[in-house]
Design a protein around this motif. Structure first.
Motif, PDB file in Angstrom:
ATOM      1  N   ASN A 181       4.495  -2.789  -2.807  1.00 54.66           N
ATOM      2  CA  ASN A 181       3.831  -3.966  -3.377  1.00 54.66           C
ATOM      3  C   ASN A 181       4.079  -4.066  -4.877  1.00 54.66           C
ATOM      4  O   ASN A 181       3.302  -4.672  -5.604  1.00 54.66           O
ATOM      5  CB  ASN A 181       2.328  -3.911  -3.093  1.00 54.66           C
ATOM      6  CG  ASN A 181       2.028  -3.724  -1.627  1.00 54.66           C
ATOM      7  OD1 ASN A 181       2.268  -4.611  -0.824  1.00 54.66           O
ATOM      8  ND2 ASN A 181       1.527  -2.547  -1.269  1.00 54.66           N
ATOM      9  N   GLU A 216       4.142  -1.445  -6.931  1.00 53.99           N
ATOM     10  CA  GLU A 216       3.395  -0.438  -7.673  1.00 53.99           C
ATOM     11  C   GLU A 216       4.327   0.377  -8.582  1.00 53.99           C
ATOM     12  O   GLU A 216       5.447   0.718  -8.200  1.00 53.99           O
ATOM     13  CB  GLU A 216       2.688   0.533  -6.712  1.00 53.99           C
ATOM     14  CG  GLU A 216       1.603  -0.093  -5.863  1.00 53.99           C
ATOM     15  CD  GLU A 216       2.099  -0.525  -4.490  1.00 53.99           C
ATOM     16  OE1 GLU A 216       1.264  -0.756  -3.604  1.00 53.99           O
ATOM     17  OE2 GLU A 216       3.348  -0.650  -4.319  1.00 53.99           O
ATOM     18  N   ASP A 248      -1.737  -0.985   0.940  1.00 60.60           N
ATOM     19  CA  ASP A 248      -1.886  -1.565  -0.403  1.00 60.60           C
ATOM     20  C   ASP A 248      -2.732  -0.593  -1.212  1.00 60.60           C
ATOM     21  O   ASP A 248      -3.864  -0.292  -0.846  1.00 60.60           O
ATOM     22  CB  ASP A 248      -2.551  -2.931  -0.335  1.00 60.60           C
ATOM     23  CG  ASP A 248      -2.494  -3.677  -1.671  1.00 60.60           C
ATOM     24  OD1 ASP A 248      -2.684  -3.012  -2.706  1.00 60.60           O
ATOM     25  OD2 ASP A 248      -2.268  -4.896  -1.675  1.00 60.60           O
TER      26      ASP A 248
END
Length: 301
Positions: free
Chosen positions: A30, A32, A298
């Motif tokens: 995502n 990160e 997530d």
């Protein structure tokens, strides 16, 4: 009641070999950053605060990147590392460009950390187990004269895309650190791990512990770091590329018999981005950790 330890993140580096500001580059599924995994693992391990050491020019970008994700999950503080930090006017080097190094970065956080603390690089992935063992040490075993370092076997911290520099550790019969030498140009050649820096050809045993800059300190260490910094500055006035490193502090404390350093065995998994070509390797490794359930789909939701 024991104070929760603090995580001090060294994020002021330029990322010159990598070719960008890798501290805020996305690697997870995502987007990160590598640092977000370290903070996630630190929260799981009981850390109560994260302090970012950044340069003035990336402060706002870093705040925008991390604050929305961390709000309500862990206390956050920010410290600027500049060429003027802890430098008296008469010792300033007008032509200096290079930052003063990792131990100077730690010293910059002196006024915001009052509890035991860990130090990490922003662009290294250290693994959950490393945070667990260091978090436990900082909550139970740390004393003014006993600090720690998470050790990693040199065979697990190489790059397939070029040579690396590592702090190679010498240990005593108790497994404590008794000295560290920065070895440059380390790579695997012909089935062996060798260092070719400084006109040497040195073979390094596969399981030799090395430092990946994951340290644990009692807060009283700030006084010793500042004392050494005040010696370093005047003696390096003419050297615009001199740097004040954490291993220098560790070696000095050991030589002075002022402190010992435990080498903790939590360093099982490591990866990082020394070179741009390392990025796809890191992306794939993180994907596997998500797929295995080590991290949620997530990270923050």
């Amino acid at each position: 009641m024991t104070k929760k330890p603090t995580l001090l993140v060294l994020a002021a580096g330029m990322g010159s070999r990598y070719g960008g500001t890798k501290q805020i580059d996305g690697f997870g599924p995502n987007g990160e950053t590598i640092l977000e995994y370290s903070i996630f693992d630190a929260i799981r391990a009981g850390f109560g605060k994260v302090v970012f050491i950044v340069r003035e020019e990336i402060l706002e970008v870093a705040r925008e990147k991390f604050l929305p994700k961390l709000e309500g999950k862990i206390d956050v503080d920010w410290v600027i590392q500049s060429l003027d930090s802890f430098v008296p006017a008469e010792l300033k080097q007008a032509d200096r460009v290079k930052p003063f190094g990792t131990a100077h970065a730690v010293l910059c956080a002196k006024n915001v950390i009052k509890e035991p603390f860990a130090v990490i690089n922003a662009d290294d992935f250290y693994g959950k187990e490393a945070f667990d063992v260091l978090g436990k040490f900082l909550s139970t075993d740390v004393k003014p004269d006993l600090h720690a370092m998470v050790g990693y076997a040199v065979q697990n911290v190489l790059s397939e895309n070029g040579t690396v520099s590592r702090g190679v550790c010498d240990t005593n019969e108790k497994g404590q650190l008794i000295g560290m030498v920065e070895r440059t140009s380390i790579a695997r050649e012909g089935g062996k791990i060798v260092s070719k820096g400084e006109n040497e050809l040195l073979e390094i045993a596969e399981n030799t512990p090395v430092s990946m800059n994951f340290w644990g300190f009692h807060q009283d260490a700030f006084a010793d770091i500042e004392r050494m910094w005040n010696d370093f500055l005047p003696s390096n006035l003419g050297n615009l590329k001199s740097e004040f490193y954490i291993p220098t502090v560790a070696n000095n404390l050991i030589k002075e018999d002022k402190a010992a350093f435990e080498i903790l065995e939590g360093g099982k998994v490591w990866f990082g981005v020394t070179y741009t070509e390392d990025k796809p390797v890191v992306i794939e490794a993180l994907k596997k950790l998500h797929d295995s359930g080590e991290y949620p789909a997530d990270l923050w939701n």
